[in-house]
Enzyme design. Sequence first.
Site, PDB file in Angstrom:
ATOM      1  CB  SER A  33      -9.263  -1.833   1.830  1.00 39.31           C
ATOM      2  OG  SER A  33      -8.363  -2.848   2.227  1.00 39.31           O
ATOM      3  CG  ASP A 231      -1.988  -4.502  -2.893  1.00 38.11           C
ATOM      4  OD1 ASP A 231      -2.408  -5.657  -3.123  1.00 38.11           O
ATOM      5  OD2 ASP A 231      -2.748  -3.549  -2.625  1.00 38.11           O
ATOM      6  CG  HIS A 234      -6.107  -4.099  -1.461  1.00 35.60           C
ATOM      7  ND1 HIS A 234      -5.007  -3.269  -1.378  1.00 35.60           N
ATOM      8  CD2 HIS A 234      -6.867  -3.827  -0.369  1.00 35.60           C
ATOM      9  CE1 HIS A 234      -5.105  -2.523  -0.283  1.00 35.60           C
ATOM     10  NE2 HIS A 234      -6.227  -2.842   0.348  1.00 35.60           N
TER      11      HIS A 234
END
Length: 255
Positions: A33, A231, A234
């Site tokens: 990601s 979070d 990321h």
Amino acid sequence: MELISYLFLSLLAHSASGAGNTPDDIFILAGQSNMAGRGGVTDNKWDGIVPPECAPNPSILRLNAKLGWEEAHEPLHVDIDVGGTCGVGPGMAFANEIRARSSKIGVVGLVPCAVGGTAINTWARGTQLYNQLVNRTKESVKGGGSIRAVLWYQGESDTVRKEDAEAYKGNMEKLISDLRSDLNLPSLLFIQVALASGQGKFIEIVRNAQLQINLPNVKCVDAKGLPLEQDNLHLTTTSEVQLGLKLAQAFLESS
């Protein structure tokens, strides 16, 4: 009437020329990601903010999911990493930077292949992700151009279990070897990113594996210390831009 016909034909020729634009210098974007890009994503929504370093340029293209070239723009992985919400990644900042700093770079082609939440074993030879990576890479050069490098940012999912973290170095080295063999590019440049974060507690084991890979034409850019989203996993938009610039520097030093 002749003038109108001339203008029509000129417009048609210009449109055909744009539609047939193909890249000279092709880069593969792969991993999970943080390569796909989650910059600016909160609660599964992207804020839509595109920093100037990531602005679109007619000379920067992307290979879309239908294997067609189009002008690149954020989010680069929007039709590839469909299981998550994509935002800003490092690819556009990378492409704009190498074009700005090197007169040898022509039209840039970016080939998005990253998929969030994927461990290294899901990229092993014979898997769906590996086959897609190889197929998209081969498709990218059918109209001309050359593969200049693979930009690889992955490993967060391999920090959960100690055995996966300890196996990372061998798995990554095999992936590099297999891709070079299957693409018939034995000296293909790999620029990998050492983790800034992870999903588990074995981040340093994976980071050490990434930093210790010692193969020809394999470079490592360190993302440690780049600010993260809330979070704690990321990269923020600003961090993705900084990473893109780091990747560009590593490429320019290698070329």
